[in-house]
Scaffold this motif. Structure first.
Motif: not given
Length: 421
Positions: A83-86, A312-317
């Protein structure tokens, strides 16, 4: 809640997998030192403390596999897609934004009042068309690393301007000392010279238009920059045999006083770790000299970022984690042991001479380029860094400019609208 986290450490991708509702974080580190590992572990621990149900496991992958997989993950998604990338600020980020693969995090930026924690020039490097798309967390300076004792030996002062640099080089040549050392075996170090001469002469806006492919290399401003560089080359101020050496090979010649300066980034501090303290104390840092009067102070500052996948599947987190990674204490942890500087201006940088000098230079800068091979598409960068490296050997401006223009046409043909010209 269980999370999945990706960590790239010195050629390794550390994958922290978990079960349902995974949240994944891609983190690229430039070293696998103990300090770096401890910083990552503590970052994860603090994040998990906010979500006590989190469980973290570690699986290793090679960094190159991570890089090759990033675009596929972003485009195709899937259960294993982070969901989050470098990533890297500037054009490398913008390419993904133009493909509509990166989430706009302007609301998070504003909610966390990050304008109070990041300089405008850095915000610009993660913004596109007025929207913010990433959290910058680490950067480092480029400049001239030099042997101060050699300058003292010949009664010379560190040059602050181009004319002073020419005078220093002239005196050194009279004493059979090379002004500059460079290793171009891997090609890319030569691009730093073009970046800095162009930034100091023509400014950031022009340089960025050029690296986006919007300006031909036969433009008079580019030719003038290349002629200034050629002045140093054709005067014999560069040590010979650059193509046979990498950037590290230059430092022994600097220690011995046979060469004085090398233009490089603060990863150079890794080359100084195991040398005697008295030798290390002689190596100092100098910002690249001024060329054009009244030109704002622009720097090359390769900047590492985190960005959020639009899918991203978990946008809130994921939003919570993106905000967490902007915190000054977390940026301190992520840069510990790396000779890099946390981008958040409220964070404390490491207490080393070169990091402190870099902090001063970057905080006083009016804007940032990312380095030529980060600011251009790979096809352009691959050709250009070879052309720049060959230029150091032959010093022929017309030959180099013609080759660069051919590379520009080949790389950008048909895509001008996509690169914001």
């Amino acid at each position: 809640m269980i999370y999945r986290v990706l960590l790239a450490m010195c050629g390794l991708l550390i994958w922290l997998p978990a079960a349902a509702e995974p949240l994944k974080l891609g983190v690229g580190l430039l070293t696998a030192s103990g300090d770096a590992r401890e910083g990552v572990i503590e970052t994860v621990r603090r994040f998990e403390a906010l979500y006590p149900g989190a469980k973290v496991e570690v699986i290793a992958k090679y960094d190159e596999e991570f890089k090759l997989s990033t675009l596929s993950w972003l485009e195709k998604g899937g259960d294993n897609a982070p969901d989050i990338y470098f990533g890297s600020a500037g054009e490398r980020l913008y390419r993904l934004v133009r493909k509509d693969l990166v989430a706009d995090i302007s609301a998070i930026w504003n909610k966390e009042k990050l304008d109070e924690q990041f300089k405008p020039g850095i915000k610009a490097s993660v913004s596109h068309n007025g929207q913010v798309y990433a959290i910058p967390f680490a950067y480092y300076q480029w400049g001239l690393y030099y042997n101060a004792l050699t300058l003292v030996q010949y009664n010379l002062e560190p040059p602050q301007t181009w004319s002073e640099l020419l005078k220093v080089c002239g005196v050194l040549k009279q004493h059979n000392v090379y002004c500059f050392g460079i290793g171009t075996k891997d090609f890319w170090p030569a691009a730093g010279w073009f970046d800095y001469i162009d930034l100091r002469l023509n400014g950031l806006a022009f340089h960025q238009a050029l690296t986006r492919g919007c300006v031909p290399y036969w433009d008079r401003r580019v030719v003038k920059a290349m002629r200034l560089w050629a002045e140093l080359i054709n005067a014999g101020y560069f040590s010979p045999g650059a193509a046979e050496h990498d950037w590290r090979d230059v430092f022994p010649e600097i220690y011995r006083g046979k060469t004085v300066f090398t233009l490089t980034g603060n990863f150079a501090e890794t080359a100084l770790v195991n040398i005697p303290e008295r030798v290390k104390e002689a190596i100092r840092f100098l910002p690249f000299p001024r060329i054009a009067d009244n030109m704002p102070n622009y720097e090359d500052a390769p900047t590492d970022i985190f960005f959020l996948s639009k899918a991203a599947a978990n946008k809130p987190y994921a939003n919570e984690l993106i905000a967490f990674l902007a915190r000054p204490d977390i940026q301190e942890l992520l840069t510990s042991g790396l000779f890099m500087i946390p981008v958040n201006i409220k964070a404390q940088a490491q207490d080393t001479y070169f990091v402190k000098e870099g902090l001063k230079v970057l905080h006083e800068s009016d804007g940032f380029a990312q380095f030529f091979d980060r600011d251009t598409p790979k096809s352009m960068a691959d050709d250009a860094i070879r052309i720049f490296s060959q230029f150091i050997e032959h010093g022929d401006v017309e030959r180099a400019v013609n080759a660069l223009e051919k590379a520009r046409i080949d790389a950008y043909q048909g895509v001008h609208a996509a690169v914001d010209c």
